[in-house]
Design a protein around this motif. Sequence first.
Motif, PDB file in Angstrom:
ATOM      1  N   ILE A  89       0.865  -1.175   0.000  1.00 13.11           N
ATOM      2  CA  ILE A  89       0.000   0.000   0.000  1.00 13.11           C
ATOM      3  C   ILE A  89       0.903   1.228   0.000  1.00 13.11           C
ATOM      4  CG2 ILE A  89      -1.720   1.321   1.276  1.00 13.11           C
ATOM      5  CD1 ILE A  89      -2.665  -1.381   2.439  1.00 13.11           C
ATOM      6  N   MET A  90       0.637   2.133  -0.933  1.00 10.24           N
ATOM      7  CA  MET A  90       1.429   3.354  -1.017  1.00 10.24           C
ATOM      8  C   MET A  90       0.570   4.540  -0.601  1.00 10.24           C
ATOM      9  SD  MET A  90       3.191   5.011  -4.324  1.00 10.24           S
ATOM     10  CE  MET A  90       3.246   6.782  -4.386  1.00 10.24           C
ATOM     11  N   ASP A  91       1.066   5.314   0.326  1.00  9.59           N
ATOM     12  CA  ASP A  91       0.378   6.535   0.736  1.00  9.59           C
ATOM     13  C   ASP A  91       0.988   7.688  -0.057  1.00  9.59           C
ATOM     14  OD1 ASP A  91      -0.812   8.694   1.910  1.00  9.59           O
ATOM     15  OD2 ASP A  91       0.006   8.343   3.902  1.00  9.59           O
ATOM     16  N   SER A  92       0.196   8.248  -0.962  1.00 11.38           N
ATOM     17  CA  SER A  92       0.703   9.314  -1.827  1.00 11.38           C
ATOM     18  C   SER A  92       0.317  10.705  -1.337  1.00 11.38           C
ATOM     19  CB  SER A  92       0.182   9.105  -3.250  1.00 11.38           C
ATOM     20  OG  SER A  92      -1.229   9.172  -3.267  1.00 11.38           O
ATOM     21  N   THR A  93      -0.108  10.806  -0.093  1.00 13.55           N
ATOM     22  CA  THR A  93      -0.559  12.083   0.453  1.00 13.55           C
ATOM     23  C   THR A  93       0.499  13.170   0.321  1.00 13.55           C
ATOM     24  OG1 THR A  93      -1.969  10.912   2.020  1.00 13.55           O
ATOM     25  CG2 THR A  93      -1.529  13.225   2.487  1.00 13.55           C
ATOM     26  N   ALA A  94       1.736  12.897   0.698  1.00 11.32           N
ATOM     27  CA  ALA A  94       2.802  13.894   0.634  1.00 11.32           C
ATOM     28  C   ALA A  94       3.038  14.341  -0.806  1.00 11.32           C
ATOM     29  CB  ALA A  94       4.085  13.338   1.240  1.00 11.32           C
ATOM     30  N   PHE A  95       3.041  13.409  -1.746  1.00  8.81           N
ATOM     31  CA  PHE A  95       3.230  13.735  -3.166  1.00  8.81           C
ATOM     32  C   PHE A  95       2.083  14.616  -3.655  1.00  8.81           C
ATOM     33  CE2 PHE A  95       2.793  13.084  -7.690  1.00  8.81           C
ATOM     34  CZ  PHE A  95       4.103  13.110  -8.158  1.00  8.81           C
ATOM     35  N   GLN A  96       0.866  14.237  -3.301  1.00  5.92           N
ATOM     36  CA  GLN A  96      -0.312  15.002  -3.718  1.00  5.92           C
ATOM     37  C   GLN A  96      -0.256  16.433  -3.185  1.00  5.92           C
ATOM     38  OE1 GLN A  96      -4.148  12.964  -3.181  1.00  5.92           O
ATOM     39  NE2 GLN A  96      -2.958  11.083  -2.893  1.00  5.92           N
ATOM     40  N   GLN A  97       0.113  16.584  -1.930  1.00  7.78           N
ATOM     41  CA  GLN A  97       0.186  17.909  -1.331  1.00  7.78           C
ATOM     42  C   GLN A  97       1.319  18.738  -1.926  1.00  7.78           C
ATOM     43  OE1 GLN A  97       0.427  16.957   2.842  1.00  7.78           O
ATOM     44  NE2 GLN A  97      -1.787  16.690   3.033  1.00  7.78           N
ATOM     45  N   LYS A  98       2.457  18.121  -2.168  1.00  8.70           N
ATOM     46  CA  LYS A  98       3.619  18.832  -2.713  1.00  8.70           C
ATOM     47  C   LYS A  98       3.355  19.340  -4.126  1.00  8.70           C
ATOM     48  CE  LYS A  98       8.034  19.970  -3.101  1.00  8.70           C
ATOM     49  NZ  LYS A  98       8.640  21.048  -2.361  1.00  8.70           N
ATOM     50  N   ALA A 111      -3.958  14.793  -7.757  1.00  8.25           N
ATOM     51  CA  ALA A 111      -4.758  13.751  -7.117  1.00  8.25           C
ATOM     52  C   ALA A 111      -4.782  12.529  -8.032  1.00  8.25           C
ATOM     53  CB  ALA A 111      -6.176  14.245  -6.880  1.00  8.25           C
ATOM     54  N   PRO A 112      -4.969  11.361  -7.459  1.00 10.80           N
ATOM     55  CA  PRO A 112      -5.053  10.152  -8.286  1.00 10.80           C
ATOM     56  C   PRO A 112      -6.219  10.235  -9.271  1.00 10.80           C
ATOM     57  CG  PRO A 112      -4.895   9.582  -5.958  1.00 10.80           C
ATOM     58  CD  PRO A 112      -5.119  11.060  -6.038  1.00 10.80           C
ATOM     59  N   ILE A 113      -6.039   9.638 -10.423  1.00  7.01           N
ATOM     60  CA  ILE A 113      -7.100   9.549 -11.420  1.00  7.01           C
ATOM     61  C   ILE A 113      -7.919   8.305 -11.102  1.00  7.01           C
ATOM     62  CG2 ILE A 113      -7.594   9.234 -13.884  1.00  7.01           C
ATOM     63  CD1 ILE A 113      -4.928  10.667 -14.442  1.00  7.01           C
ATOM     64  N   PRO A 114      -9.245   8.418 -11.082  1.00  8.13           N
ATOM     65  CA  PRO A 114     -10.077   7.245 -10.774  1.00  8.13           C
ATOM     66  C   PRO A 114      -9.786   6.082 -11.739  1.00  8.13           C
ATOM     67  CG  PRO A 114     -11.411   9.240 -10.785  1.00  8.13           C
ATOM     68  CD  PRO A 114     -10.051   9.617 -11.312  1.00  8.13           C
ATOM     69  N   ILE A 115      -9.810   4.876 -11.229  1.00  7.63           N
ATOM     70  CA  ILE A 115      -9.490   3.688 -12.025  1.00  7.63           C
ATOM     71  C   ILE A 115     -10.425   3.566 -13.232  1.00  7.63           C
ATOM     72  CG2 ILE A 115     -10.907   2.104 -10.670  1.00  7.63           C
ATOM     73  CD1 ILE A 115      -7.475   1.305 -12.240  1.00  7.63           C
ATOM     74  N   GLU A 116     -11.681   3.971 -13.089  1.00  8.55           N
ATOM     75  CA  GLU A 116     -12.619   3.895 -14.219  1.00  8.55           C
ATOM     76  C   GLU A 116     -12.145   4.775 -15.376  1.00  8.55           C
ATOM     77  OE1 GLU A 116     -14.631   2.943 -10.443  1.00  8.55           O
ATOM     78  OE2 GLU A 116     -13.529   4.717 -11.073  1.00  8.55           O
ATOM     79  N   THR A 117     -11.667   5.981 -15.053  1.00  6.93           N
ATOM     80  CA  THR A 117     -11.156   6.900 -16.076  1.00  6.93           C
ATOM     81  C   THR A 117      -9.895   6.333 -16.711  1.00  6.93           C
ATOM     82  OG1 THR A 117     -12.051   8.786 -14.870  1.00  6.93           O
ATOM     83  CG2 THR A 117     -10.351   9.257 -16.504  1.00  6.93           C
ATOM     84  N   THR A 118      -8.997   5.855 -15.879  1.00  8.83           N
ATOM     85  CA  THR A 118      -7.737   5.291 -16.369  1.00  8.83           C
ATOM     86  C   THR A 118      -7.995   4.117 -17.300  1.00  8.83           C
ATOM     87  OG1 THR A 118      -6.627   5.955 -14.332  1.00  8.83           O
ATOM     88  CG2 THR A 118      -5.538   4.276 -15.656  1.00  8.83           C
ATOM     89  N   LEU A 119      -8.858   3.225 -16.891  1.00 14.01           N
ATOM     90  CA  LEU A 119      -9.166   2.040 -17.700  1.00 14.01           C
ATOM     91  C   LEU A 119      -9.829   2.435 -19.011  1.00 14.01           C
ATOM     92  CD1 LEU A 119      -9.170  -1.002 -17.995  1.00 14.01           C
ATOM     93  CD2 LEU A 119     -11.322  -1.061 -16.732  1.00 14.01           C
ATOM     94  N   SER A 120     -10.781   3.336 -18.953  1.00 12.00           N
ATOM     95  CA  SER A 120     -11.482   3.788 -20.153  1.00 12.00           C
ATOM     96  C   SER A 120     -10.518   4.420 -21.156  1.00 12.00           C
ATOM     97  CB  SER A 120     -12.568   4.790 -19.762  1.00 12.00           C
ATOM     98  OG  SER A 120     -13.170   5.340 -20.904  1.00 12.00           O
ATOM     99  N   GLN A 121      -9.648   5.298 -20.682  1.00 12.33           N
ATOM    100  CA  GLN A 121      -8.687   5.971 -21.563  1.00 12.33           C
ATOM    101  C   GLN A 121      -7.674   4.983 -22.137  1.00 12.33           C
ATOM    102  OE1 GLN A 121      -7.090   9.205 -19.242  1.00 12.33           O
ATOM    103  NE2 GLN A 121      -8.900  10.480 -19.571  1.00 12.33           N
ATOM    104  N   THR A 122      -7.259   4.018 -21.321  1.00 12.87           N
ATOM    105  CA  THR A 122      -6.306   3.007 -21.795  1.00 12.87           C
ATOM    106  C   THR A 122      -6.924   2.149 -22.883  1.00 12.87           C
ATOM    107  OG1 THR A 122      -5.202   2.957 -19.654  1.00 12.87           O
ATOM    108  CG2 THR A 122      -4.860   1.052 -21.104  1.00 12.87           C
TER     109      THR A 122
END
Length: 57
Positions: free
Chosen positions: A19-28, A32-43
């Motif tokens: 499990i990766m906590d990306s909170t620090a990256f997001q704040q810096k 924000a993460p892209i929803p899996i539905e969007t990612t899958l659809s675009q792929t």
Amino acid sequence: MSTLAGLDHGWLVGAEPQIMDSTAFQQKFGVAPIPIETTLSQTLEWYRGFLATLAKS
């Protein structure tokens, strides 16, 4: 030893979930993460276009 496309993936056997906590990256970077539905659809859309291009040639 399992292989996929000629690559050794034996290290995956028995691997624990990570499990990766990306909170620090997001704040810096203000992202924000892209929803899996969007990612899958675009792929899938990209891949269909790629296959259509191959079919034409």
